[in-house]
Scaffold this motif. Structure first.
Motif, PDB file in Angstrom:
ATOM      1  N   ASN A  87      -2.879  -3.547   0.764  1.00  0.00           N
ATOM      2  CA  ASN A  87      -1.730  -3.242  -0.071  1.00  0.00           C
ATOM      3  C   ASN A  87      -0.470  -3.766   0.605  1.00  0.00           C
ATOM      4  O   ASN A  87      -0.340  -3.715   1.830  1.00  0.00           O
ATOM      5  CB  ASN A  87      -1.597  -1.735  -0.299  1.00  0.00           C
ATOM      6  CG  ASN A  87      -2.799  -1.160  -1.020  1.00  0.00           C
ATOM      7  OD1 ASN A  87      -3.330  -1.773  -1.935  1.00  0.00           O
ATOM      8  ND2 ASN A  87      -3.235   0.017  -0.590  1.00  0.00           N
ATOM      9  N   ASN A 140       3.992  -4.046   0.117  1.00  0.00           N
ATOM     10  CA  ASN A 140       5.242  -3.758  -0.586  1.00  0.00           C
ATOM     11  C   ASN A 140       6.364  -4.481   0.138  1.00  0.00           C
ATOM     12  O   ASN A 140       6.404  -4.510   1.380  1.00  0.00           O
ATOM     13  CB  ASN A 140       5.527  -2.255  -0.605  1.00  0.00           C
ATOM     14  CG  ASN A 140       4.510  -1.491  -1.445  1.00  0.00           C
ATOM     15  OD1 ASN A 140       4.533  -1.512  -2.655  1.00  0.00           O
ATOM     16  ND2 ASN A 140       3.585  -0.817  -0.757  1.00  0.00           N
ATOM     17  N   GLN A 141       7.273  -5.051  -0.618  1.00  0.00           N
ATOM     18  CA  GLN A 141       8.351  -5.830  -0.005  1.00  0.00           C
ATOM     19  C   GLN A 141       9.610  -5.701  -0.869  1.00  0.00           C
ATOM     20  O   GLN A 141       9.543  -5.657  -2.100  1.00  0.00           O
ATOM     21  CB  GLN A 141       7.931  -7.295   0.115  1.00  0.00           C
ATOM     22  CG  GLN A 141       8.940  -8.200   0.781  1.00  0.00           C
ATOM     23  CD  GLN A 141       9.903  -8.863  -0.197  1.00  0.00           C
ATOM     24  OE1 GLN A 141       9.610  -8.947  -1.390  1.00  0.00           O
ATOM     25  NE2 GLN A 141      11.040  -9.293   0.302  1.00  0.00           N
ATOM     26  N   SER A 142      10.752  -5.620  -0.191  1.00  0.00           N
ATOM     27  CA  SER A 142      12.047  -5.613  -0.890  1.00  0.00           C
ATOM     28  C   SER A 142      13.062  -6.350  -0.031  1.00  0.00           C
ATOM     29  O   SER A 142      13.022  -6.265   1.202  1.00  0.00           O
ATOM     30  CB  SER A 142      12.516  -4.182  -1.163  1.00  0.00           C
ATOM     31  OG  SER A 142      12.697  -3.470   0.051  1.00  0.00           O
ATOM     32  N   GLN A 145       5.206  -0.176   8.306  1.00  0.00           N
ATOM     33  CA  GLN A 145       6.385  -0.569   7.554  1.00  0.00           C
ATOM     34  C   GLN A 145       7.471  -1.050   8.510  1.00  0.00           C
ATOM     35  O   GLN A 145       7.691  -0.447   9.564  1.00  0.00           O
ATOM     36  CB  GLN A 145       6.899   0.610   6.727  1.00  0.00           C
ATOM     37  CG  GLN A 145       8.157   0.306   5.943  1.00  0.00           C
ATOM     38  CD  GLN A 145       8.571   1.463   5.071  1.00  0.00           C
ATOM     39  OE1 GLN A 145       7.727   2.232   4.606  1.00  0.00           O
ATOM     40  NE2 GLN A 145       9.860   1.603   4.833  1.00  0.00           N
ATOM     41  N   ALA A 165       1.177   1.896  -4.335  1.00  0.00           N
ATOM     42  CA  ALA A 165       1.042   0.532  -3.835  1.00  0.00           C
ATOM     43  C   ALA A 165       0.289  -0.344  -4.826  1.00  0.00           C
ATOM     44  O   ALA A 165      -0.545   0.124  -5.608  1.00  0.00           O
ATOM     45  CB  ALA A 165       0.312   0.530  -2.493  1.00  0.00           C
TER      46      ALA A 165
END
Length: 324
Positions: free
Chosen positions: A73, A75-77, A121, A315
């Motif tokens: 999984n 996640n990105q910003s 993270q 996710a």
């Protein structure tokens, strides 16, 4: 003229018995052909048993079944430097490995399940921090005594991979609060199991023992303090308890699966203050390998904290399953 007529009459009279003597019975000829006809002999059938090759009938029953899944999984910003709405650039990656084997023969059933999760993270200008960390290995042997009830014995191991850290307001590490086998739990249980179908089971462990380990000397409690229920200057604790464990793994809709596990552990010396843990994962399959996962944990254990602890993750990732 009369003489000629009588002579002809005498000749015809003698021909009649001669002709009748030469008549043939057609049915008799059909069943009894003339000796000069072609003889047809009735063939003799040679019937003997035939032995087929052993390989054609040597069927093997496979009592083992295996399922494995591996997932990742992410996640990105990110935000531009002049983004007026505020925000912090971040990226997180999580790994998941799950394996289950089932052996069923007659009334005997053995199930082993391994679950490993780890994720980190990274926020801009901060050190990487883990957001998921668990090692869970459950083994159960049961003997069926009726349609839905069995006697069972189980062995369960729980811990984590990496150190658990606390951080200050400036993002620096302030303390180490956990590590691999600190704590580590080993639980043996004996009791009865109710299993109405392959998607749900309920274990009632009337005879349960759990050992708590702290193998990191930095985390061994000192000066009269306790940690994870382990007393000061010790790294081991043993509990005798009553345990209830419920497992659910069910497709609640097309491409939507709910998997959950609830565990209640009540020390016989502290029956009024049991610990509770509920793990639930809702997985929606977008395609064969792409899925969206919503997972959450509710935990209450007065040895760890007086309040209920919660954890939640949403996710999007890839999940590979074997067999497909």
């Amino acid at each position: 003229m009369r003489r000629q007529f009588y002579f002809l009459l005498i000749i015809l009279w003698g021909w009649v018995p001669l002709a009748s003597a030469q008549t043939y019975d057609i049915d008799e000829l059909r069943h009894k052909p003339d000796s000069n006809s072609l003889k047809v002999e009735k063939p003799e059938l040679d019937i003997r048993p035939i032995t087929l090759p052993i390989s054609a009938l040597d069927l093997k029953v496979i009592y083992w079944r295996h399922w494995s899944s591996f997932g990742i999984n992410a996640n990105q910003s990110s935000f531009s430097d002049n983004w007026t709405g505020g925000g912090v650039n971040s990226i997180s990656v999580g790994l998941l490995l799950n394996h289950k084997s089932d052996y069923t023969r007659n009334n005997t059933n053995f199930v082993t399940e391994l679950l490993m999760q780890y994720g980190k993270q990274k926020n801009k200008d901060q050190q990487p921090r883990k957001n998921n960390d668990r090692v869970f290995w459950d083994n159960k042997l049961s003997l069926k005594v009726s349609n839905h009830w069995s006697l069972f014995t189980s062995l369960t191991f729980e811990s984590q991979f990496d150190m658990g850290l606390t951080y200050g307001s400036d993002g620096t590490v302030t303390d180490t609060i956990s590590n691999f086998m600190a704590p580590g739990y080993l639980t043996e249980s004996l009791g009865i199991e109710y299993k109405p179908d392959n998607t749900f089971s309920l274990r009632i462990g009337t005879g349960t023992a759990r050992q708590t380990f702290i193998l990191d000397e930095r985390l061994v409690p000192r000066n009269g303090a306790t940690r994870f229920g382990v007393e000061s200057d010790k790294n081991f604790r043993n509990d005798l308890a009553f345990q209830i464990t419920a497992n659910l793994d069910r497709n609640i809709a097309r491409n939507l699966n709910l998997k959950s596990r609830y565990n209640m552990f009540a020390n016989y010396e502290e029956l009024g203050d049991p610990s509770h843990r509920l793990d639930a994962t809702l997985t929606a399959s977008v395609t064969r390998i792409i899925n969206v996962t919503l997972s959450g944990i509710l935990l209450y254990d007065s040895r760890l904290d007086d309040e209920i602890q919660t954890s939640q993750t949403l996710a999007l990732g890839l999940l590979f399953k074997l067999p497909k």
